[in-house]
Structures are given as structure tokens and as C-alpha cells.
Design a protein around this motif. Structure first.
Motif, PDB file in Angstrom:
ATOM      1  N   ALA A 192       0.841  -1.206   0.000  1.00 64.71           N
ATOM      2  CA  ALA A 192       0.000   0.000   0.000  1.00 64.71           C
ATOM      3  C   ALA A 192       0.875   1.255   0.000  1.00 64.71           C
ATOM      4  O   ALA A 192       0.573   2.237  -0.686  1.00 64.71           O
ATOM      5  N   ARG A 193       1.981   1.209   0.724  1.00 62.53           N
ATOM      6  CA  ARG A 193       2.889   2.361   0.735  1.00 62.53           C
ATOM      7  C   ARG A 193       3.555   2.533  -0.624  1.00 62.53           C
ATOM      8  O   ARG A 193       3.694   3.656  -1.116  1.00 62.53           O
ATOM      9  N   PHE A 194       3.973   1.422  -1.225  1.00 64.51           N
ATOM     10  CA  PHE A 194       4.570   1.509  -2.565  1.00 64.51           C
ATOM     11  C   PHE A 194       3.565   2.084  -3.558  1.00 64.51           C
ATOM     12  O   PHE A 194       3.937   2.908  -4.404  1.00 64.51           O
ATOM     13  N   ALA A 195       2.317   1.674  -3.476  1.00 64.34           N
ATOM     14  CA  ALA A 195       1.301   2.188  -4.407  1.00 64.34           C
ATOM     15  C   ALA A 195       1.198   3.703  -4.301  1.00 64.34           C
ATOM     16  O   ALA A 195       1.095   4.401  -5.320  1.00 64.34           O
ATOM     17  N   ARG A 196       1.250   4.217  -3.091  1.00 62.41           N
ATOM     18  CA  ARG A 196       1.180   5.667  -2.876  1.00 62.41           C
ATOM     19  C   ARG A 196       2.460   6.350  -3.351  1.00 62.41           C
ATOM     20  O   ARG A 196       2.420   7.350  -4.053  1.00 62.41           O
ATOM     21  N   LEU A 197       3.609   5.784  -3.002  1.00 69.44           N
ATOM     22  CA  LEU A 197       4.888   6.416  -3.309  1.00 69.44           C
ATOM     23  C   LEU A 197       5.227   6.401  -4.796  1.00 69.44           C
ATOM     24  O   LEU A 197       5.805   7.351  -5.310  1.00 69.44           O
ATOM     25  N   LEU A 198       4.881   5.321  -5.478  1.00 64.71           N
ATOM     26  CA  LEU A 198       5.244   5.202  -6.891  1.00 64.71           C
ATOM     27  C   LEU A 198       4.513   6.199  -7.780  1.00 64.71           C
ATOM     28  O   LEU A 198       4.896   6.395  -8.934  1.00 64.71           O
ATOM     29  N   ALA A 199       3.494   6.845  -7.244  1.00 64.12           N
ATOM     30  CA  ALA A 199       2.780   7.868  -8.004  1.00 64.12           C
ATOM     31  C   ALA A 199       3.475   9.230  -7.905  1.00 64.12           C
ATOM     32  O   ALA A 199       3.117  10.161  -8.620  1.00 64.12           O
ATOM     33  N   LEU A 200       4.489   9.336  -7.039  1.00 57.37           N
ATOM     34  CA  LEU A 200       5.181  10.609  -6.821  1.00 57.37           C
ATOM     35  C   LEU A 200       6.336  10.793  -7.796  1.00 57.37           C
ATOM     36  O   LEU A 200       7.035   9.841  -8.123  1.00 57.37           O
ATOM     37  N   ASP A 201       6.565  12.040  -8.204  1.00 55.62           N
ATOM     38  CA  ASP A 201       7.694  12.348  -9.077  1.00 55.62           C
ATOM     39  C   ASP A 201       9.032  12.192  -8.362  1.00 55.62           C
ATOM     40  O   ASP A 201      10.064  12.029  -9.000  1.00 55.62           O
ATOM     41  N   GLU A 202       9.023  12.264  -7.037  1.00 51.87           N
ATOM     42  CA  GLU A 202      10.256  12.214  -6.247  1.00 51.87           C
ATOM     43  C   GLU A 202      10.708  10.794  -5.936  1.00 51.87           C
ATOM     44  O   GLU A 202      11.586  10.585  -5.105  1.00 51.87           O
ATOM     45  N   VAL A 203      10.120   9.817  -6.590  1.00 49.74           N
ATOM     46  CA  VAL A 203      10.422   8.413  -6.316  1.00 49.74           C
ATOM     47  C   VAL A 203      10.717   7.690  -7.628  1.00 49.74           C
ATOM     48  O   VAL A 203      10.053   7.910  -8.641  1.00 49.74           O
ATOM     49  N   VAL A 204      11.725   6.830  -7.573  1.00 47.73           N
ATOM     50  CA  VAL A 204      12.055   5.968  -8.704  1.00 47.73           C
ATOM     51  C   VAL A 204      12.202   4.558  -8.154  1.00 47.73           C
ATOM     52  O   VAL A 204      12.873   4.343  -7.143  1.00 47.73           O
ATOM     53  N   ALA A 205      11.560   3.606  -8.793  1.00 46.00           N
ATOM     54  CA  ALA A 205      11.721   2.201  -8.424  1.00 46.00           C
ATOM     55  C   ALA A 205      12.010   1.397  -9.678  1.00 46.00           C
ATOM     56  O   ALA A 205      11.497   1.709 -10.760  1.00 46.00           O
ATOM     57  N   VAL A 206      12.844   0.394  -9.528  1.00 46.83           N
ATOM     58  CA  VAL A 206      13.245  -0.452 -10.640  1.00 46.83           C
ATOM     59  C   VAL A 206      12.994  -1.894 -10.225  1.00 46.83           C
ATOM     60  O   VAL A 206      13.276  -2.284  -9.089  1.00 46.83           O
ATOM     61  N   LEU A 207      12.477  -2.684 -11.152  1.00 45.02           N
ATOM     62  CA  LEU A 207      12.133  -4.077 -10.884  1.00 45.02           C
ATOM     63  C   LEU A 207      12.885  -4.989 -11.841  1.00 45.02           C
ATOM     64  O   LEU A 207      12.939  -4.722 -13.041  1.00 45.02           O
ATOM     65  N   ALA A 208      13.457  -6.058 -11.299  1.00 46.64           N
ATOM     66  CA  ALA A 208      14.124  -7.077 -12.122  1.00 46.64           C
ATOM     67  C   ALA A 208      13.256  -8.322 -12.141  1.00 46.64           C
ATOM     68  O   ALA A 208      12.737  -8.749 -11.106  1.00 46.64           O
ATOM     69  N   GLU A 209      13.098  -8.910 -13.322  1.00 44.15           N
ATOM     70  CA  GLU A 209      12.314 -10.130 -13.496  1.00 44.15           C
ATOM     71  C   GLU A 209      13.128 -11.127 -14.302  1.00 44.15           C
ATOM     72  O   GLU A 209      13.890 -10.742 -15.196  1.00 44.15           O
ATOM     73  N   ASP A 210      12.947 -12.405 -13.998  1.00 44.06           N
ATOM     74  CA  ASP A 210      13.637 -13.423 -14.785  1.00 44.06           C
ATOM     75  C   ASP A 210      12.909 -13.619 -16.109  1.00 44.06           C
ATOM     76  O   ASP A 210      11.928 -12.923 -16.400  1.00 44.06           O
ATOM     77  N   GLY A 211      13.366 -14.550 -16.918  1.00 44.68           N
ATOM     78  CA  GLY A 211      12.786 -14.782 -18.234  1.00 44.68           C
ATOM     79  C   GLY A 211      11.319 -15.167 -18.215  1.00 44.68           C
ATOM     80  O   GLY A 211      10.600 -14.982 -19.194  1.00 44.68           O
ATOM     81  N   ASP A 212      10.842 -15.702 -17.085  1.00 43.99           N
ATOM     82  CA  ASP A 212       9.440 -16.084 -16.943  1.00 43.99           C
ATOM     83  C   ASP A 212       8.582 -14.974 -16.348  1.00 43.99           C
ATOM     84  O   ASP A 212       7.394 -15.169 -16.117  1.00 43.99           O
ATOM     85  N   GLY A 213       9.199 -13.825 -16.061  1.00 40.23           N
ATOM     86  CA  GLY A 213       8.457 -12.721 -15.458  1.00 40.23           C
ATOM     87  C   GLY A 213       8.380 -12.772 -13.945  1.00 40.23           C
ATOM     88  O   GLY A 213       7.671 -11.973 -13.336  1.00 40.23           O
ATOM     89  N   THR A 214       9.106 -13.709 -13.335  1.00 41.56           N
ATOM     90  CA  THR A 214       9.129 -13.802 -11.874  1.00 41.56           C
ATOM     91  C   THR A 214      10.027 -12.700 -11.313  1.00 41.56           C
ATOM     92  O   THR A 214      11.170 -12.555 -11.747  1.00 41.56           O
ATOM     93  N   PRO A 215       9.520 -11.929 -10.346  1.00 39.86           N
ATOM     94  CA  PRO A 215      10.339 -10.868  -9.760  1.00 39.86           C
ATOM     95  C   PRO A 215      11.552 -11.449  -9.027  1.00 39.86           C
ATOM     96  O   PRO A 215      11.416 -12.399  -8.253  1.00 39.86           O
ATOM     97  N   VAL A 216      12.727 -10.860  -9.269  1.00 42.81           N
ATOM     98  CA  VAL A 216      13.950 -11.374  -8.651  1.00 42.81           C
ATOM     99  C   VAL A 216      14.758 -10.288  -7.942  1.00 42.81           C
ATOM    100  O   VAL A 216      15.796 -10.577  -7.352  1.00 42.81           O
TER     101      VAL A 216
END
Length: 156
Positions: A38-62
Motif C-alpha cells: 500500500a505504501r509503494f502504491a502511494r509512493l510510486l505515483a510521486l515524481d520524487e520516487v524511482v523504483a526499478v524491478l528485475a524479473e527473470d525470463g518467466d516474469g518472476t520478480p527477482v
């Protein structure tokens, strides 16, 4: 090789689960994954926040990285603070952390951030080596010291 991309508010549940995994792995006090999401959902809408996600070849978050941007008097652009960088234990030392860091650096540079700060515990030798390998340096060359963080109330 993992796919690394900028995270969006739609990734909040995934990021909440990864942060919960990170905190419990290192026995750090943490809120439940759904509260973090819930906090990430709120924060990721802000211009002052950057998040990066890595996923394997199957789309599993790693793994993920989470950064905040703050105005700085010393620069025209914001200073970025790498708040979190996590790769699932079984996939460490395979370049995923480097991919997360590289994309994070590119994204904050695009918004004008000339400098990135990272807090690392003195005893965390592997993490210190990782960042040093990527050009980061301890602000007191050749000195190992404890990172002190003071926390206090904002009111009475």
C-alpha cells in the motif's frame, strides 16, 4: 540475463513482497507485505520516487531498487538516495544487482540528479565492495566507520 524496468504503481504488491523478503532475510523489523505494498502504491505515483524491478525470463520478480529524490542547494537537480536494493538470495552474484543499479542511475540522471547517496553498514563488507566496484566511495577515503542514523520525533 534478467529484464530490468522502471516499476509502476501496478507493481506495488510485488515490491511490497520483495521488501518483506529482504527485511525478514536480515531479521529487520518490518510491516506486513500488504502494508508495504500500500505504501509503494502511494509512493510510486510521486515524481520524487524511482523504483526499478528485475524479473527473470518467466516474469518472476527477482529484485528491485527504490530511490528517493530530494532538492539540494548545492546542485540544480535533485540528489538521489538509494533507499533499497535487493536481489533474491539464490540469484546473487549473477549481475542482477548491477542491472538494477545501472538502470537506477540512468533514470535519476534523466531527471537531473548529479549525485547518488547510499547508506551501507560498516560491517556489510560484501555490499560495500559491490558499490565500490561501481564507482561509489566512502566519503572518508580509507576510513571505516559506523553509519549513524539519528531518529527523533517531529513534534513534542
Amino acid at each position: 540475463m534478467s529484464k530490468v524496468r522502471r516499476a509502476t504503481p501496478d507493481d506495488a504488491d510485488v515490491l511490497g513482497a520483495l521488501l518483506w523478503d529482504f527485511n525478514t532475510e536480515f531479521e529487520t523489523e518490518t510491516d506486513d507485505a500488504d502494508v508495504l505494498a500500500a505504501r509503494f502504491a502511494r509512493l510510486l505515483a510521486l515524481d520524487e520516487v524511482v523504483a526499478v524491478l528485475a524479473e527473470d525470463g518467466d516474469g518472476t520478480p527477482v529484485g528491485f531498487a527504490f530511490l528517493s529524490l530530494r532538492p539540494a542547494i548545492w546542485y540544480d537537480g535533485p540528489v538521489s538516495q538509494l533507499e533499497e536494493l535487493y536481489v533474491v538470495p539464490e540469484l546473487r552474484s549473477q549481475g542482477i544487482g548491477t542491472q538494477l543499479l545501472d538502470l537506477s542511475r540512468r533514470l535519476v540522471l534523466e531527471v537531473g540528479s548529479p549525485e547518488m547517496h547510499i547508506g551501507v553498514d560498516e560491517v556489510d563488507v560484501d555490499t560495500r565492495r559491490f558499490y565500490e566496484r561501481h564507482g561509489f566511495r566512502n566519503i572518508e577515503d580509507g576510513v571505516d566507520y559506523r553509519m549513524l542514523l539519528y531518529i527523533g520525533p517531529t513534534g513534542d
